[in-house]
Design a protein around this motif. Sequence first.
Motif, PDB file in Angstrom:
ATOM      1  N   UNK A 302       0.828  -1.213   0.000  1.00  0.00           N
ATOM      2  CA  UNK A 302       0.000   0.000   0.000  1.00  0.00           C
ATOM      3  C   UNK A 302       0.861   1.262   0.000  1.00  0.00           C
ATOM      4  N   UNK A 303       1.866   1.302   0.885  1.00  0.00           N
ATOM      5  CA  UNK A 303       2.739   2.478   0.977  1.00  0.00           C
ATOM      6  C   UNK A 303       3.568   2.641  -0.297  1.00  0.00           C
ATOM      7  N   UNK A 304       4.126   1.537  -0.777  1.00  0.00           N
ATOM      8  CA  UNK A 304       4.943   1.604  -1.989  1.00  0.00           C
ATOM      9  C   UNK A 304       4.121   2.106  -3.171  1.00  0.00           C
ATOM     10  N   UNK A 305       2.896   1.611  -3.289  1.00  0.00           N
ATOM     11  CA  UNK A 305       2.039   2.024  -4.405  1.00  0.00           C
ATOM     12  C   UNK A 305       1.704   3.515  -4.322  1.00  0.00           C
ATOM     13  N   UNK A 307       3.506   5.862  -2.915  1.00  0.00           N
ATOM     14  CA  UNK A 307       4.733   6.597  -3.231  1.00  0.00           C
ATOM     15  C   UNK A 307       4.932   6.642  -4.750  1.00  0.00           C
ATOM     16  N   UNK A 308       4.815   5.509  -5.402  1.00  0.00           N
ATOM     17  CA  UNK A 308       5.007   5.445  -6.854  1.00  0.00           C
ATOM     18  C   UNK A 308       3.996   6.338  -7.559  1.00  0.00           C
ATOM     19  N   UNK A 309       2.745   6.309  -7.098  1.00  0.00           N
ATOM     20  CA  UNK A 309       1.700   7.128  -7.723  1.00  0.00           C
ATOM     21  C   UNK A 309       1.996   8.614  -7.568  1.00  0.00           C
ATOM     22  N   UNK A 336       7.996   9.416   5.614  1.00  0.00           N
ATOM     23  CA  UNK A 336       7.321   9.087   4.357  1.00  0.00           C
ATOM     24  C   UNK A 336       5.807   9.233   4.510  1.00  0.00           C
ATOM     25  N   UNK A 337       5.262   8.825   5.656  1.00  0.00           N
ATOM     26  CA  UNK A 337       3.820   8.950   5.897  1.00  0.00           C
ATOM     27  C   UNK A 337       3.389  10.409   5.828  1.00  0.00           C
ATOM     28  N   UNK A 338       4.188  11.309   6.413  1.00  0.00           N
ATOM     29  CA  UNK A 338       3.855  12.735   6.382  1.00  0.00           C
ATOM     30  C   UNK A 338       3.817  13.264   4.951  1.00  0.00           C
TER      31      UNK A 338
END
Length: 681
Positions: A302-305, A307-309, A336-338
Amino acid sequence: MSSVSYFKNANNFVANNTTFTTYVSGTDALQFLYEHSATGAMHDSEERFPPPMCHPGTREAVVIRITDWYGYQQGPGKPIMWVHAPAGYGKTAVAGTVSKMLEETVGLDFSPLGATFFFWRTSPERNSPARFIITIAYQLAMSIPELTPHVENAVKRNPMILRKALEVQLVKLIVEPFKAVGELEDIPKRLVIIDGLDECINSEQESRVEKKYAEDQEKVQVRVLELIHTLQSHRLPLSFLILSRPEAWIKQHIESRPFNGVVETVNLYEVGDRMGDVEKYVRAELSRIGANIGDKEWPGEFVAHRFVSKANGHMLYASTVIRHIEDPYDDPRERLKNILDSSSDSNRDLAHSTPFSSLYELYRQIMRSCPASNRSLMVEVLEDIMVACDYFPEHLGLKRALAILDSLSGRAPGSGIRAIRGLHAVLRPIGTIDNVNRSRLRPFIHSTFPEFLRDRQVSLEFAIDTQKGERRLLLKCLEWMSTVTMQTKLEEEDHLLFALHVSRPLWTQVWSSKEVVRSCDAEYLKAVHQLLAIDLKTCFIKFLSHSGLTLRTSTFSSINFFDSFGRSGGEFEFESFVQQAHVHVRSSIDGAFVYLFSQVGQNSILKLEALSSSELFCEDLGDYVNWVMSPSRLGQWPSQDFVQALKNLRREDKHGFNKLVDNTRAKYMRELKYSIPWDED
């Protein structure tokens, strides 16, 4: 202006009136060429280490497209390829990857890579075409054995070719040596890579501190294109790969009729799977960071997707995020969440106004991650850096530069470092010092960040006003100069020495026109008041006799400093006040030289040999005499005391005096049209 010894390896030197004939021995010819090349522009130079490279498994489509076009066995159908893309899309990484791949090609009895030149706007030897042909010729001579003796002969016959027009250098150092080889069909095609053509912004041989962006950058970039076109027109065994931003004038010239049939154009933005490339990079880097912090489950799909988007195929955005979250003092997961949770909904019009909207939003997010109580100081420090970085040499380092600026601005020691601690994603590491001492301090990782700061529409509350910063820094310099006495030890006060160094170029930068003086007349009047209150004679004495910190400017190297006092043009009520400042500056400089000359002696600490060996002293002495005696300015002689002091020097130490004069004249052989009759008693 820096001095260059063009006759270092010359012998049998003959001078007939104004005609010079020089000969360089065969063993020294290539060394002679190398010494005048822009060595930092070569792909494997120390100045560029470590060079930007494509992340493994990315940009494969464009690299294949380039190598297929080049086809070193047969040679390309069109001899020139232009690869273009906006800033941050990896053009330089592609150029570096292709260079390395060709250099490491095995199974051939020749090197497919002929030469490389990586322009860079902040490097004096790389932001100008002055050394472009020399650098390419040297590399071709090294990579093509058949060419080597002919290039050597060209240099031996006429070492002064290095001072000729680029178009003449091209013929003498490249075209004629190739023609001398004979049958060119038997020589395999070599690839010449020119990266960052849009970074070539300066038409002069040496970049000047005051000239941040050359007005004629369009003309000089088109000139480089014409040089490349001329080379290909001779049907030499060379192919040319050019990489740049798609600037309108570059695009227009390449699409013109002369180039139309010889150039293959590639839009890097459209070639290959940029979304897939960024995804490979993001997933690999996040996995590495997760392993380093002992969290093998992070980042998760979920996080990687997300970021990529959010990166949306922009490699610079992705790499900037990675640098930002990889902070040893913070949790990369939270950082990264922020970023991923941030929203630009309040600036929807802005978000659609530029292809860099996502990058600019990232820059804002990075700056907002700094404590709110610290932001005004952070902006002030960034403003100082942007105004002052031109004056610091690269080797000095950002840490020492900030220490000087802290002292100058009256901030507590270490304030500057602490203010920008959270900006490591956009600033070069504080401890990084380049081994090559040829360029100014380069604090920013990518040019888009200072561009962002200057644009108030995108930087919003973080906008930098460089003109305001220049005026503020100038007033601080003048304040500190007012404290200088003969007892001041400059070697222990870097900020004082900095103030003496940069007050002149800052003055000309701030008060650059009558319009500026008119719009800021109150500030101008305050600056003139401050100048009149300073013991300039003592300041100049201390500066000219100092040893220690060396910055990228001298006191008088721009005649504009003296002329700037005439910019009010008699239009203002305080014109007489300005004329007082003009007289104050001239008499102070004159008096400083007279004082220093009077201190020279056998039993004195100050030796004539030391003065004549000081490049700074000789340069400033030459500038002063040139300014006073030029008819377009004063058309006068220096004071009688000045002339008498020189005569006294000559009477006491004729050899040392002649050395001083020779060094001064050699430095300004072309500029000095009028000179004092030094040899008369």
